[in-house]
Design a protein around this motif. Structure first.
Motif, PDB file in Angstrom:
ATOM      1  N   LEU A   5       0.857  -1.179   0.000  1.00 44.46           N
ATOM      2  CA  LEU A   5       0.000   0.000   0.000  1.00 44.46           C
ATOM      3  C   LEU A   5       0.893   1.228   0.000  1.00 44.46           C
ATOM      4  N   LYS A   6       0.654   2.127  -0.953  1.00 36.71           N
ATOM      5  CA  LYS A   6       1.440   3.353  -1.033  1.00 36.71           C
ATOM      6  C   LYS A   6       0.488   4.530  -1.180  1.00 36.71           C
ATOM      7  N   VAL A   7       0.682   5.544  -0.345  1.00 38.35           N
ATOM      8  CA  VAL A   7      -0.110   6.771  -0.418  1.00 38.35           C
ATOM      9  C   VAL A   7       0.846   7.905  -0.758  1.00 38.35           C
ATOM     10  N   SER A   8       0.562   8.642  -1.820  1.00 36.16           N
ATOM     11  CA  SER A   8       1.414   9.764  -2.210  1.00 36.16           C
ATOM     12  C   SER A   8       0.541  10.974  -2.552  1.00 36.16           C
ATOM     13  N   PHE A   9       1.173  12.140  -2.546  1.00 41.00           N
ATOM     14  CA  PHE A   9       0.471  13.391  -2.796  1.00 41.00           C
ATOM     15  C   PHE A   9       1.220  14.194  -3.851  1.00 41.00           C
ATOM     16  N   TYR A  10       0.469  14.939  -4.647  1.00 44.95           N
ATOM     17  CA  TYR A  10       1.077  15.770  -5.682  1.00 44.95           C
ATOM     18  C   TYR A  10       0.162  16.954  -5.973  1.00 44.95           C
ATOM     19  N   ASN A  20      -4.203  33.848  -7.520  1.00 45.86           N
ATOM     20  CA  ASN A  20      -2.823  34.290  -7.392  1.00 45.86           C
ATOM     21  C   ASN A  20      -2.600  35.002  -6.070  1.00 45.86           C
ATOM     22  N   ILE A  21      -1.483  34.691  -5.447  1.00 45.47           N
ATOM     23  CA  ILE A  21      -1.007  35.434  -4.289  1.00 45.47           C
ATOM     24  C   ILE A  21       0.333  35.998  -4.720  1.00 45.47           C
ATOM     25  N   GLY A  22       0.326  37.221  -5.177  1.00 44.21           N
ATOM     26  CA  GLY A  22       1.544  37.793  -5.749  1.00 44.21           C
ATOM     27  C   GLY A  22       1.881  37.071  -7.040  1.00 44.21           C
ATOM     28  N   ASP A  23       3.099  36.531  -7.107  1.00 47.90           N
ATOM     29  CA  ASP A  23       3.533  35.786  -8.287  1.00 47.90           C
ATOM     30  C   ASP A  23       3.410  34.282  -8.098  1.00 47.90           C
ATOM     31  N   ASN A  24       2.910  33.829  -6.947  1.00 50.11           N
ATOM     32  CA  ASN A  24       2.864  32.403  -6.644  1.00 50.11           C
ATOM     33  C   ASN A  24       1.441  31.863  -6.776  1.00 50.11           C
ATOM     34  N   PRO A  25       1.172  31.076  -7.798  1.00 50.52           N
ATOM     35  CA  PRO A  25      -0.161  30.495  -7.956  1.00 50.52           C
ATOM     36  C   PRO A  25      -0.437  29.432  -6.890  1.00 50.52           C
ATOM     37  N   VAL A  26      -1.711  29.232  -6.581  1.00 49.76           N
ATOM     38  CA  VAL A  26      -2.135  28.243  -5.602  1.00 49.76           C
ATOM     39  C   VAL A  26      -2.761  27.074  -6.350  1.00 49.76           C
ATOM     40  N   TYR A  27      -2.310  25.843  -6.048  1.00 47.62           N
ATOM     41  CA  TYR A  27      -2.793  24.646  -6.721  1.00 47.62           C
ATOM     42  C   TYR A  27      -3.398  23.672  -5.713  1.00 47.62           C
ATOM     43  N   GLU A  50       2.763  27.116  -5.081  1.00 47.32           N
ATOM     44  CA  GLU A  50       3.710  26.257  -5.796  1.00 47.32           C
ATOM     45  C   GLU A  50       5.117  26.322  -5.213  1.00 47.32           C
ATOM     46  N   HIS A  51       5.554  27.476  -4.759  1.00 50.94           N
ATOM     47  CA  HIS A  51       6.930  27.594  -4.262  1.00 50.94           C
ATOM     48  C   HIS A  51       7.133  26.876  -2.926  1.00 50.94           C
ATOM     49  N   LEU A  52       6.065  26.527  -2.205  1.00 49.39           N
ATOM     50  CA  LEU A  52       6.192  25.794  -0.943  1.00 49.39           C
ATOM     51  C   LEU A  52       6.250  24.278  -1.141  1.00 49.39           C
ATOM     52  N   TRP A  53       5.875  23.785  -2.312  1.00 50.89           N
ATOM     53  CA  TRP A  53       5.734  22.349  -2.534  1.00 50.89           C
ATOM     54  C   TRP A  53       7.057  21.705  -2.929  1.00 50.89           C
ATOM     55  N   HIS A  54       7.385  20.582  -2.280  1.00 52.08           N
ATOM     56  CA  HIS A  54       8.568  19.787  -2.628  1.00 52.08           C
ATOM     57  C   HIS A  54       8.083  18.525  -3.328  1.00 52.08           C
ATOM     58  N   LYS A  56       9.556  15.711  -4.650  1.00 50.96           N
ATOM     59  CA  LYS A  56      10.028  14.379  -4.285  1.00 50.96           C
ATOM     60  C   LYS A  56       9.442  13.883  -2.969  1.00 50.96           C
ATOM     61  N   SER A  57       9.283  14.760  -2.003  1.00 52.78           N
ATOM     62  CA  SER A  57       8.749  14.323  -0.711  1.00 52.78           C
ATOM     63  C   SER A  57       7.225  14.341  -0.678  1.00 52.78           C
ATOM     64  N   GLY A  58       6.602  15.083  -1.571  1.00 50.73           N
ATOM     65  CA  GLY A  58       5.149  15.173  -1.574  1.00 50.73           C
ATOM     66  C   GLY A  58       4.622  15.942  -0.382  1.00 50.73           C
ATOM     67  N   ARG A  59       5.385  16.883   0.095  1.00 49.12           N
ATOM     68  CA  ARG A  59       5.038  17.681   1.264  1.00 49.12           C
ATOM     69  C   ARG A  59       5.448  19.133   1.021  1.00 49.12           C
ATOM     70  N   ALA A  60       4.974  20.017   1.894  1.00 49.94           N
ATOM     71  CA  ALA A  60       5.371  21.419   1.831  1.00 49.94           C
ATOM     72  C   ALA A  60       6.706  21.585   2.549  1.00 49.94           C
ATOM     73  N   THR A  61       7.524  22.503   2.047  1.00 52.15           N
ATOM     74  CA  THR A  61       8.819  22.758   2.664  1.00 52.15           C
ATOM     75  C   THR A  61       8.748  24.010   3.515  1.00 52.15           C
ATOM     76  N   GLY A  62       9.642  24.107   4.477  1.00 44.44           N
ATOM     77  CA  GLY A  62       9.743  25.293   5.303  1.00 44.44           C
ATOM     78  C   GLY A  62       9.058  25.139   6.640  1.00 44.44           C
ATOM     79  N   LYS A  63       9.192  26.186   7.444  1.00 42.54           N
ATOM     80  CA  LYS A  63       8.621  26.178   8.782  1.00 42.54           C
ATOM     81  C   LYS A  63       7.514  27.215   8.940  1.00 42.54           C
ATOM     82  N   SER A  64       7.015  27.697   7.837  1.00 41.13           N
ATOM     83  CA  SER A  64       5.946  28.689   7.911  1.00 41.13           C
ATOM     84  C   SER A  64       4.668  28.042   8.437  1.00 41.13           C
ATOM     85  N   ARG A  65       3.757  28.855   8.861  1.00 41.75           N
ATOM     86  CA  ARG A  65       2.500  28.346   9.395  1.00 41.75           C
ATOM     87  C   ARG A  65       1.726  27.558   8.333  1.00 41.75           C
TER      88      ARG A  65
END
Length: 83
Positions: A5-10, A20-27, A50-54, A56-65
């Motif tokens: 069983l494999k669960v992944s996100f994209y 749009n939030i500035g220049d960063n689209p939301v998906y 889009e700029h928060l998404w990693h 390969k890991s299928g997760r958001a990057t960074g420590k922002s809220r």
């Protein structure tokens, strides 16, 4: 018979930009469950810039809220789907 069983996100980038939030689209974030030869996709009702998404890991990057809340929701969905 060994079925894993494999669960992944994209991000679903095929669709036009939600807003749009500035220049960063939301998906929207989409989940995929794979067991043996079967594949099922589902909507998570989550959105991320889009700029928060990693990819390969299928997760958001960074420590922002936004990143920590999104990763928390993804972990909750992963646990519920594997049980």
């Amino acid at each position: 018979m060994n079925e894993n069983l494999k669960v992944s996100f994209y991000l679903k980038r095929e669709r036009k930009k939600e807003k749009n939030i500035g220049d960063n689209p939301v998906y929207p974030v989409v989940g995929k469950i794979i067991t043996g030869r079967s594949i099922a996709q589902f909507s998570t009702k989550l959105k991320v810039e889009e700029h928060l998404w990693h990819v390969k890991s299928g997760r958001a990057t960074g420590k922002s809220r936004a990143a920590t809340e999104l990763n928390r929701e993804i972990n909750t969905i992963s646990i519920l789907k594997t049980v």
